[in-house]
Scaffold this motif. Sequence first.
Motif, PDB file in Angstrom:
ATOM      1  N   SER A   1      41.873  30.167  54.466  1.00 60.47           N
ATOM      2  CA  SER A   1      41.967  31.501  53.874  1.00 60.47           C
ATOM      3  C   SER A   1      40.820  31.732  52.881  1.00 60.47           C
ATOM      4  O   SER A   1      40.263  32.818  52.795  1.00 60.47           O
ATOM      5  CB  SER A   1      43.345  31.692  53.229  1.00 60.47           C
ATOM      6  N   GLN A   2      40.434  30.690  52.159  1.00 58.59           N
ATOM      7  CA  GLN A   2      39.322  30.846  51.211  1.00 58.59           C
ATOM      8  C   GLN A   2      37.991  30.997  51.964  1.00 58.59           C
ATOM      9  O   GLN A   2      37.134  31.801  51.565  1.00 58.59           O
ATOM     10  CB  GLN A   2      39.271  29.663  50.232  1.00 58.59           C
TER      11      GLN A   2
ATOM     12  N   GLN B   1      38.893  35.137  40.344  1.00 61.51           N
ATOM     13  CA  GLN B   1      40.018  34.903  41.252  1.00 61.51           C
ATOM     14  C   GLN B   1      41.176  35.862  40.943  1.00 61.51           C
ATOM     15  O   GLN B   1      41.838  36.365  41.853  1.00 61.51           O
ATOM     16  CB  GLN B   1      40.485  33.440  41.187  1.00 61.51           C
TER      17      GLN B   1
ATOM     18  N   ILE C   1      28.531  38.548  48.094  1.00 62.64           N
ATOM     19  CA  ILE C   1      29.141  37.315  47.584  1.00 62.64           C
ATOM     20  C   ILE C   1      28.232  36.664  46.535  1.00 62.64           C
ATOM     21  O   ILE C   1      27.030  36.547  46.749  1.00 62.64           O
ATOM     22  CB  ILE C   1      29.386  36.330  48.767  1.00 62.64           C
TER      23      ILE C   1
ATOM     24  N   GLU D   1      48.468  32.568  47.646  1.00 56.17           N
ATOM     25  CA  GLU D   1      47.605  32.805  46.476  1.00 56.17           C
ATOM     26  C   GLU D   1      48.016  31.936  45.297  1.00 56.17           C
ATOM     27  O   GLU D   1      47.171  31.511  44.506  1.00 56.17           O
ATOM     28  CB  GLU D   1      47.617  34.290  46.084  1.00 56.17           C
TER      29      GLU D   1
ATOM     30  N   VAL E   1      40.712  39.103  42.586  1.00 61.29           N
ATOM     31  CA  VAL E   1      41.033  39.109  44.016  1.00 61.29           C
ATOM     32  C   VAL E   1      42.529  39.395  44.224  1.00 61.29           C
ATOM     33  O   VAL E   1      42.912  40.105  45.146  1.00 61.29           O
ATOM     34  CB  VAL E   1      40.679  37.733  44.653  1.00 61.29           C
TER      35      VAL E   1
ATOM     36  N   ARG F   1      29.230  36.480  53.557  1.00 62.33           N
ATOM     37  CA  ARG F   1      29.569  37.906  53.463  1.00 62.33           C
ATOM     38  C   ARG F   1      28.653  38.593  52.440  1.00 62.33           C
ATOM     39  O   ARG F   1      28.330  38.003  51.409  1.00 62.33           O
ATOM     40  CB  ARG F   1      31.018  38.076  53.002  1.00 62.33           C
TER      41      ARG F   1
ATOM     42  N   GLU G   1      31.146  31.323  44.076  1.00 67.28           N
ATOM     43  CA  GLU G   1      32.044  30.928  45.182  1.00 67.28           C
ATOM     44  C   GLU G   1      32.001  29.418  45.423  1.00 67.28           C
ATOM     45  O   GLU G   1      33.006  28.814  45.801  1.00 67.28           O
ATOM     46  CB  GLU G   1      31.683  31.686  46.467  1.00 67.28           C
TER      47      GLU G   1
ATOM     48  N   LYS H   1      46.517  28.572  46.010  1.00 66.00           N
ATOM     49  CA  LYS H   1      45.065  28.590  45.796  1.00 66.00           C
ATOM     50  C   LYS H   1      44.730  28.556  44.309  1.00 66.00           C
ATOM     51  O   LYS H   1      43.864  27.798  43.861  1.00 66.00           O
ATOM     52  CB  LYS H   1      44.449  29.850  46.434  1.00 66.00           C
TER      53      LYS H   1
ATOM     54  N   ASP I   1      37.627  32.402  54.775  1.00 66.89           N
ATOM     55  CA  ASP I   1      37.601  33.772  55.301  1.00 66.89           C
ATOM     56  C   ASP I   1      37.135  34.775  54.253  1.00 66.89           C
ATOM     57  O   ASP I   1      36.555  35.806  54.581  1.00 66.89           O
ATOM     58  CB  ASP I   1      39.010  34.173  55.788  1.00 66.89           C
ATOM     59  N   VAL I   2      37.412  34.464  52.983  1.00 65.97           N
ATOM     60  CA  VAL I   2      36.960  35.356  51.905  1.00 65.97           C
ATOM     61  C   VAL I   2      35.435  35.302  51.799  1.00 65.97           C
ATOM     62  O   VAL I   2      34.774  36.313  51.551  1.00 65.97           O
ATOM     63  CB  VAL I   2      37.590  34.929  50.551  1.00 65.97           C
ATOM     64  N   ILE I   3      34.878  34.110  51.994  1.00 63.62           N
ATOM     65  CA  ILE I   3      33.454  33.895  51.714  1.00 63.62           C
ATOM     66  C   ILE I   3      32.556  34.183  52.921  1.00 63.62           C
ATOM     67  O   ILE I   3      31.471  34.724  52.796  1.00 63.62           O
ATOM     68  CB  ILE I   3      33.206  32.430  51.262  1.00 63.62           C
TER      69      ILE I   3
END
Lengths: 194, 194
Positions: B187-188, A188, B149, A154, A191, B146, B154, A157, B190-192
């Motif tokens: 990882s980002q 962010q 969102i 994180e 999150v 998702r 994003e 990111k 996967d969030v979206i």
Amino acid sequence: MPKKVNHEQRRNKIAEAAWRVILENGMEGASVRKIAEKAGLSLGALRYYFSNQEELILYAMRLVKDRAAERIEQIIHRDVPPKQKMLEVLLEIVPTNRQTRAEMEVWFTFVSYARHHPHLLKEEGDGILAALQLMFEYMESNGLLRPGIDRQLEIEKLYAMVDGLALHVMLEPERLTENQVEKVIASQLDVIFE
Amino acid sequence: MPKKVNHEQRRNKIAEAAWRVILENGMEGASVRKIAEKAGLSLGALRYYFSNQEELILYAMRLVKDRAAERIEQIIHRDVPPKQKMLEVLLEIVPTNRQTRAEMEVWFTFVSYARHHPHLLKEEGDGILAALQLMFEYMESNGLLRPGIDRQLEIEKLYAMVDGLALHVMLEPERLTENQVEKVIASQLDVIFE
């Protein structure tokens, strides 16, 4: 009685003149002669404070960082909730007003230039990654890090997001408003933190 | 029979020589004379292809974008799941190998230089934001966004993250490995996306 000159003030005034020259002409146009002219000083007077261009440029770059550090210091001592404080610090790093945007632009110009002038590269980094590490520790010690969060991931990111926003604000100030930058960073932080 | 010269090949060879000169000396050191020397051509032969420095620099910059666009085009036509495809495209934008890193560095150097040389600023942007818009539409039309969102938010976050990572990879190639960049972007995504 002779006028007492505050040396630091004079050096800072010269450094600010250097910023203006860099903004107008880029690093390659930032000669000592031009900076002296912009500062309203003779070349001789300027040389009293900086013996060469490299010394002057490095001082001017450190002043960019020092100014940002001062503003962040003030925010840190304000009495606001931790997450709000972190947002305000990050908004200081992503420059949304004209003055801080100019400072950031000077910084980017310097970083780009320094890559082809290795003798300047001894200059330390911008300190943002280290600051983020500290902020995450502070938030975690306040029990605000959401469970299951991969801290290092994180941090990486958020670091990328902050510098990317800084770059975009500089290149497209019309498209990316202060309001939008705040919305992006706040989202962010939501999150990552409670 | 006279040797047939492929003009586009010759122009690209000169543009690549320009990249190398920019990487070594920065934009301010990228004279037509130096580029001709690096390309192994006489100044006269180079002038046959580019009548002035600006024309050559703009061609060299467009070639950076064209090369990236070609690589992305190849990925798009590969038979892999949408999310994997998007990850691979973004990894093409954040340069993790030596060749693409050099291209990105040339690009950053150019963008920084062009800000102080407004006649170069007519050059269009890098096209990344527009590409992200298309990718999000593609993902949404495949039902992969998702629920809940905020698409525009994003896109802005991912755009900042991608350019921030590109900057960090360029400045700190030792700290930020290819593996880490992939982990951050995945990882980002996967969030979206589902």
